[in-house]
Design an enzyme around this catalytic site. Structure first.
Site, PDB file in Angstrom:
ATOM      1  N   LYS A 259       0.844  -1.209   0.000  1.00 27.57           N
ATOM      2  CA  LYS A 259       0.000   0.000   0.000  1.00 27.57           C
ATOM      3  C   LYS A 259       0.873   1.251   0.000  1.00 27.57           C
ATOM      4  O   LYS A 259       0.645   2.181  -0.785  1.00 27.57           O
ATOM      5  CB  LYS A 259      -0.874   0.003   1.252  1.00 27.57           C
ATOM      6  CG  LYS A 259      -1.517   1.331   1.580  1.00 27.57           C
ATOM      7  CD  LYS A 259      -2.405   1.291   2.799  1.00 27.57           C
ATOM      8  CE  LYS A 259      -1.694   1.466   4.079  1.00 27.57           C
ATOM      9  NZ  LYS A 259      -1.433   2.834   4.532  1.00 27.57           N
ATOM     10  N   ASN A 260       1.912   1.261   0.840  1.00 28.99           N
ATOM     11  CA  ASN A 260       2.711   2.482   1.023  1.00 28.99           C
ATOM     12  C   ASN A 260       3.739   2.705  -0.068  1.00 28.99           C
ATOM     13  O   ASN A 260       4.486   3.676  -0.029  1.00 28.99           O
ATOM     14  CB  ASN A 260       3.366   2.483   2.411  1.00 28.99           C
ATOM     15  CG  ASN A 260       2.321   2.674   3.504  1.00 28.99           C
ATOM     16  OD1 ASN A 260       1.166   2.979   3.221  1.00 28.99           O
ATOM     17  ND2 ASN A 260       2.702   2.447   4.742  1.00 28.99           N
TER      18      ASN A 260
ATOM     19  N   ARG B 292      -4.695  10.470   4.664  1.00 33.04           N
ATOM     20  CA  ARG B 292      -3.625  11.440   4.881  1.00 33.04           C
ATOM     21  C   ARG B 292      -2.581  11.398   3.787  1.00 33.04           C
ATOM     22  O   ARG B 292      -1.924  12.373   3.505  1.00 33.04           O
ATOM     23  CB  ARG B 292      -2.897  11.159   6.205  1.00 33.04           C
ATOM     24  CG  ARG B 292      -3.733  11.092   7.427  1.00 33.04           C
ATOM     25  CD  ARG B 292      -2.843  11.060   8.608  1.00 33.04           C
ATOM     26  NE  ARG B 292      -2.105  12.289   8.692  1.00 33.04           N
ATOM     27  CZ  ARG B 292      -0.949  12.531   8.124  1.00 33.04           C
ATOM     28  NH1 ARG B 292      -0.384  11.603   7.377  1.00 33.04           N
ATOM     29  NH2 ARG B 292      -0.351  13.680   8.237  1.00 33.04           N
TER      30      ARG B 292
ATOM     31  N   CYS C 126      -4.562  12.197  13.068  1.00 28.61           N
ATOM     32  CA  CYS C 126      -5.309  10.937  12.992  1.00 28.61           C
ATOM     33  C   CYS C 126      -5.167  10.279  14.362  1.00 28.61           C
ATOM     34  O   CYS C 126      -4.562  10.822  15.271  1.00 28.61           O
ATOM     35  CB  CYS C 126      -4.743  10.065  11.880  1.00 28.61           C
ATOM     36  SG  CYS C 126      -3.162   9.355  12.290  1.00 28.61           S
TER      37      CYS C 126
ATOM     38  N   ASP D 101       5.006   0.274  12.123  1.00 30.85           N
ATOM     39  CA  ASP D 101       3.765  -0.334  11.607  1.00 30.85           C
ATOM     40  C   ASP D 101       3.608  -1.789  12.041  1.00 30.85           C
ATOM     41  O   ASP D 101       2.594  -2.410  11.742  1.00 30.85           O
ATOM     42  CB  ASP D 101       3.722  -0.250  10.072  1.00 30.85           C
ATOM     43  CG  ASP D 101       3.556   1.187   9.622  1.00 30.85           C
ATOM     44  OD1 ASP D 101       3.738   1.451   8.421  1.00 30.85           O
ATOM     45  OD2 ASP D 101       3.279   2.043  10.472  1.00 30.85           O
TER      46      ASP D 101
ATOM     47  N   ILE E 157       8.198   6.659  17.194  1.00 28.76           N
ATOM     48  CA  ILE E 157       7.857   7.392  15.965  1.00 28.76           C
ATOM     49  C   ILE E 157       6.607   8.240  16.126  1.00 28.76           C
ATOM     50  O   ILE E 157       6.585   9.421  15.776  1.00 28.76           O
ATOM     51  CB  ILE E 157       7.669   6.407  14.773  1.00 28.76           C
ATOM     52  CG1 ILE E 157       8.903   5.510  14.612  1.00 28.76           C
ATOM     53  CG2 ILE E 157       7.330   7.163  13.493  1.00 28.76           C
ATOM     54  CD1 ILE E 157      10.162   6.225  14.167  1.00 28.76           C
TER      55      ILE E 157
ATOM     56  N   ARG F  70      -8.266  -0.839   5.163  1.00 31.64           N
ATOM     57  CA  ARG F  70      -7.437   0.199   4.519  1.00 31.64           C
ATOM     58  C   ARG F  70      -6.067  -0.342   4.137  1.00 31.64           C
ATOM     59  O   ARG F  70      -5.420   0.167   3.237  1.00 31.64           O
ATOM     60  CB  ARG F  70      -7.240   1.387   5.473  1.00 31.64           C
ATOM     61  CG  ARG F  70      -8.518   2.107   5.787  1.00 31.64           C
ATOM     62  CD  ARG F  70      -8.238   3.401   6.456  1.00 31.64           C
ATOM     63  NE  ARG F  70      -7.262   4.179   5.689  1.00 31.64           N
ATOM     64  CZ  ARG F  70      -6.904   5.406   6.022  1.00 31.64           C
ATOM     65  NH1 ARG F  70      -7.388   5.953   7.104  1.00 31.64           N
ATOM     66  NH2 ARG F  70      -6.045   6.081   5.309  1.00 31.64           N
TER      67      ARG F  70
END
Ligand code: EPZ
Length: 417
Positions: A22-23, A92, A116, A304, A326, A396
């Protein structure tokens, strides 16, 4: 809204195929703005955020089509340069269109993404870098209004190795006049994948994946024909599932070299690994061992994966310390895990997890993408039934996770709320 109903305690077995990252897909789709023509990107996961980025591009006048994990974007007739709040507030990563719009059209009006669940998520480093490249930036009624006759190369030091900040500036610099140096740049594999995609368009980029990236601006770029790397966080999540359920799972289409820090910690927790040409076989112990983690920018332990690893430590044989460095509020999963009987105490960015022998199923609420993943990880090992509400958060970042889990023998059902 949907919910997942999970009956835990089952040993899993079989193969799972990892989807595209996704990223990496999101910045690479935004990069299509940089060149006029028909772009095609393959191995793009079927996720809400991908469709939102597509909607954003269509909103500028681009053509967007998604079919069977391929994305087609036509950018010849782009006329608008405004990314509206209605779209940006749902994702975002929309801020990733700012650099490309400025580079191609010299103008952009992008809604500020806002915070968020996991933190304030400022974009000051994006804006400072673009200002250094000759952009005039105004903030007005929640929008970034930016203008630049022609971006010029600059030497930019990033106070924090921001992932999307590095990506925005790399895309802007690709069409700037002259040379740009990004110092203290993010080194994530997704940054490297974007750099490779830009290079395939004709960009001149050296050093992606290192802390110093050099970009020599060119006058124009050609359309994308590119395939996305596998999602390392999805792969890491399934590794953690194998560890917590004491299962043997074959994870196909993953790149263990992008997960070294996580694999080191999962080995410490007792997971064994065997690599093959097209994937990796992982096998968990009946009870995980403890391991302490501290999240860091890549190549450190990925933030993550913090929530998923915490779920694993909830049933480990001892006490582990989990440090989140982070984001300022990335422990939203703690309260939910405690409802399952986990023994966790939090002090600022440090969570102390005392492993219990078994978690108990309970009704839970997902709050953000990786927190929802951690609740699924915990539920798969818990005694009894767990219901995870609001799994649109999960959707998501994970494509059809329940289908992949059922194929591995898990007792998981998706139900309409
Ligand atoms: C990217 O977010 C990822 N999202 C996040 O993944 C990931 O958690 C994060 O990088 C860290 O690895 C995408 O790539 C779309 P940052 P990003 O800018 O770029 C501060 C997921 O789960 N900061 O690297 O927004 C910031 O507040 C998502 O898939 C500034 O202060 O993260 C944070 O503390 C969640 N000013 C730190 O830097 C800035 O201008 C790292 O943020 C930018 C960032």
């Amino acid at each position: 809204m949907d919910k997942l109903i999970i009956r835990g305690g089952k040993r899993l077995k079989g193969e799972v195929y990892i989807g595209g990252a996704k990223n990496a897909a999101l910045p690479i789709m935004a990069a299509s703005i940089l060149a006029s023509g028909l772009h095609s990107i393959s191995k793009v996961p079927d996720l809400k955020d991908v469709l939102t980025m597509g909607q954003l591009l269509a909103n500028f006048g681009a053509g967007f089509h998604y079919e069977d994990r391929n994305v087609f974007i036509s950018t010849e007739r782009m006329s608008k340069i405004e990314a509206p709040y209605e779209l940006v507030r749902t994702m975002r990563a929309s801020i990733l269109v700012l650099g490309p719009l400025l580079a191609r059209f010299g103008r952009a009006k992008v809604s500020l993404p806002g915070g968020c669940a996991i933190g304030a998520r400022p974009i000051n480093l994006h804006l400072t870098g673009l200002t250094k490249m000759g952009t005039d930036i105004k903030l007005d009624s929640g929008y970034v209004i930016a203008k630049a006759k022609r971006l010029k190369g600059a030497s930019i030091y990033l106070d924090i190795p921001t992932v999307t900040g590095t990506e925005n500036l790399m895309m802007a610099a690709s069409l700037a006049k002259g040379r740009t140096l990004l110092e203290n740049a993010a080194r994530e594999p997704e940054v490297v994948d974007l750099a490779n995609a830009l290079i395939s368009m004709g960009a001149k980029i050296k050093g992606a994946g290192e802390s110093l990236i050099e970009i020599e601006g060119v006058d124009d770029l050609k359309p994308l024909e590119y395939s996305i790397i596998p999602d390392r966080i999805e792969a890491g999540t399934f590794m953690t599932i194998a560890a917590i359920t004491g299962s043997e799972i074959i994870i196909k289409d993953c790149r263990p070299e992008n997960l070294e820090a996580l694999i080191l910690k999962l080995k410490e927790a007792g997971l064994s690994f065997e690599s093959f040409s097209d994937g990796i076989c992982v096998a968990g112990l009946s009870r995980p061992r403890v391991a302490d983690i501290k999240t860091m920018p890549y190549p450190g332990f990925p933030t993550d994966m913090q929530a998923q690893f915490m779920a694993l430590m909830c049933v480990a044989d001892g006490t582990s310390i989990i440090r989140e460095t982070i984001f300022e509020n990335r422990f939203m999963h703690v309260a939910e895990l405690k409802r399952m009987g986990a023994d966790i105490s939090v002090d600022g960015g440090i969570a102390t997890v005392k492993g219990v022998s078994k978690l108990k199923g309970a009704p839970l609420m997902a709050t953000d993408l990786r927190a929802s993943a951690s609740l699924v990880v915990a539920a798969l090992a818990a005694k009894g039934e767990t219901t995870v509400h609001r799994i649109y958060h999960l959707d998501r970042g994970y494509e059809k996770m329940e289908e992949k889990l059922v194929k591995l023998g898990a007792d998981v059902r998706r139900v309409k709320e």
